[in-house]
Design an enzyme around this catalytic site. Structure first.
Site: not given
Ligand code: GLC
Ligand code: CA
Length: 561
Positions: A95, A196, A251, A325-326
């Protein structure tokens, strides 16, 4: 192996397996569980961040991109993990959190100490003439997106937590430094990256107010701007783009299908695939996540359908997922885990795995783990959850309503420790877990699942079937019955020269009543073989016009002629 054959498994290291009894999952714990992962059949593990970090956002606030946080282990543990994983035919995806660094990162610390070179690594701005903040933007975790820059009169931008300072990608030194990070991990044998919140890196050099203080309007000011694509291509060309077998996933926050195509069409030299989230916002009330509302099934189907069709036409590639995980656990969200835990979990899995794209499994999904429904705010740890607890309090909501919203929406829903067994600590830890274990672990755990023909076994078959069937890997996609309130139905089709046309009809029943399904005309009274199903229809089909579906039943029929 072609990308379309792969299945990726996400590990949230904190919560996967603790090897030393401190209550926090770690790298050696992951090594201990490689046999389990190989048994499942996955090809790659994506590891959420384990880099040094003050852990204000559980490691998504990175203070050093090229080291290991001691709570997760050492660099030699990581090297050992790469070697052992390879022996299990599993590759590693890391990640990369490149939109922001922790304010404890050396770069930010140097900037704070007055180093002009490093101040240009971030968005640091003066107040407006009227004394208000540089822009009216909101942090995605609640509150203003600006925080005072040390003892100065300046402010720095943070789209997420105030300890996550946004990096200024306009500065070539920033981009160069991040390329070096990617190369560092490639040299360690990593074969994939998850980037991310990658599509918000392209803020304009001159930041302007949004018209209204409205998070959705604001997003347009910094999301999917044209320069993002240019920077991703540069990253690709200077690093992983040299290796055709490399797997990358971006993402993408609030993105569009057109942008998705431009990021993933192979001729663009950017990414293998993206995560988009629109299908997981169908239980937001008027776009507001922190609300309680039933999910809109028709909209859910329509969004998935739009993305499947759009990305296929534009030669893009989707990451397929309902969990990470979110997100709250999908089975708690879209099904009935009290009465139909097996049917719910397997129906949702089949829906995802037979679509066009690359499926992701989030740890615990394959054994049917659920939301924990903690009753006390003290049991939650997540920074976003804690912020919104206060914000909802300030809005005047009562404790009970707030807790029911948090039970449904908190990111901690998916972060509770992996349930390996029915022992104290759920086989996750011998100590005190960093986040409470869901109290259903005696009933829902990996040990039990491995001893029955349950959810785990079903995932094994889904993964195997993808590898065996080109129609799942490469077939076209067409959605049917889009307005039907109970069934999600789609067809994959493979036209090949030396084989008769094949079609795979996937039917998923979202509901707890028995319900009659009318076969689409084109498939009535034809011979078919059931590829996989979670109920009696899997065995019973013999060419008919209507079928009786049980609660959350799913079946997929292969038509060969
Ligand atoms: C992404 C991650 C999340 C994090 C955010 C800021 O959405 O998946 O867990 O809080 O980025 O880094
Ligand atoms: Ca540990």
């Amino acid at each position: 192996m072609d990308l379309s054959q792969k299945v990726i498994y996400q590990i949230y290291p904190r919560s996967f397996q603790d090897s030393n009894g401190d209550g926090i999952g770690d790298l050696r714990g992951i090594i201990q569980r490689l046999d389990y992962l190989q048994k499942l059949g996955i090809d790659m593990i994506w590891l959420s961040p384990f880099y040094p970090s003050p852990q204000n956002d559980n490691g998504y606030d990175v203070s050093n991109y090229t080291a290991i946080d001691p709570q997760f282990g050492t660099m030699s543990d990581f090297e050992e993990l790469v070697i052992q994983a390879k022996k299990h035919e599993i590759e590693i995806m890391l990640d990369m959190v490149f939109n922001h660094t922790s304010t404890e990162h050396e770069w930010f610390q140097k900037a704070l100490a007055g180093d002009k070179e490093y101040q240009d690594f971030y968005y640091i701005r003066p107040l407006k003439e009227d004394g208000s903040l540089p822009t009216n933007w909101q942090s995605k975790f609640g509150g203003p997106a600006w925080e005072k820059f040390g003892e100065t009169d300046l402010y720095y931008l943070h789209l997420y937590d105030k300890t996550q300072a946004d990096l200024n990608w306009h500065n070539p030194k920033v981009r160069k430094s991040l390329q070096e990070v990617v190369k560092f991990w490639m040299n360690k044998g990593v074969k994939g990256f998850r980037f991310d919140v990658l599509n918000v890196i392209g803020k304009a050099p001159i930041l302007v107010d949004s018209q209204q203080v409205d998070i959705n309007q604001e997003k347009a000011l910094y999301t999917d701007t044209p320069i993002v694509g240019q920077w991703i291509e540069e990253l690709n060309q200077t690093t992983f783009g040299q290796d055709a077998s490399f797997v990358t996933v971006g993402e993408m926050s609030s993105t569009t299908i057109d942008a998705g195509i431009s990021y993933t069409n192979p001729t663009e030299n950017k990414l293998s695939m993206i995560f988009s989230f629109h299908h997981l916002k169908v239980d937001y009330e008027k776009g507001e996540k922190w609300s309680n509302s039933a999910f809109d099934f028709i909209q859910f189907k329509k969004i998935i359908d739009d993305w499947q069709v759009g990305m296929f036409q534009g030669h893009g590639w989707n990451a397929l997922f309902l969990n990470n995980h979110d997100q709250p656990r999908a089975n708690s969200r879209f099904g009935d885990t009290d009465n139909y835990p097996f049917e719910t979990a397997t129906m949702l899995a089949q829906m995802i795995h037979f679509l066009r794209g690359t499926p992701y499994i989030y740890q615990g999904e394959e054994i049917g783990m659920t939301n924990p429904n903690f009753s006390n705010i003290e049991q939650y740890q997540d920074v976003e959850t804690k912020n919104y607890y206060r914000i909802l309090k300030d809005k005047g909501l009562g404790e009970e309503e707030i807790m029911s919203i948090i039970q449904a929406k908190s990111r901690d829903n998916s972060r509770t420790p992996m349930q390996w067994s029915d022992q104290i600590g759920a086989g996750f830890t011998k100590g005190e877990p960093w986040l409470a274990i869901a109290n259903n672990f005696q009933n829902i755990n990996a040990k039990k699942e491995l001893n029955q023909e349950g959810i785990f076994h079903y995932y094994q078959q889904l993964i195997r079937l993808r590898k065996e069937n080109p129609i799942i890997q490469k077939g076209s996609y067409r959605g049917l019955y889009l307005d039907d309130p109970h069934f999600m139905v789609y067809v994959r089709k493979l036209e090949s020269e030396n084989q008769p046309n094949q079609e795979l009809l996937v039917i998923c029943h979202f509901g707890e009543q028995e319900r009659l399904f009318t076969m689409p005309k084109a498939y009535q009274n034809r011979k078919a073989k059931s590829l996989l199903g979670n109920g009696p229809l899997h065995k019973r089909y013999n060419g008919t016009t209507s079928l009786e579906f049980g609660p959350y039943e799913t079946v997929a029929y292969l038509f060969k002629e």
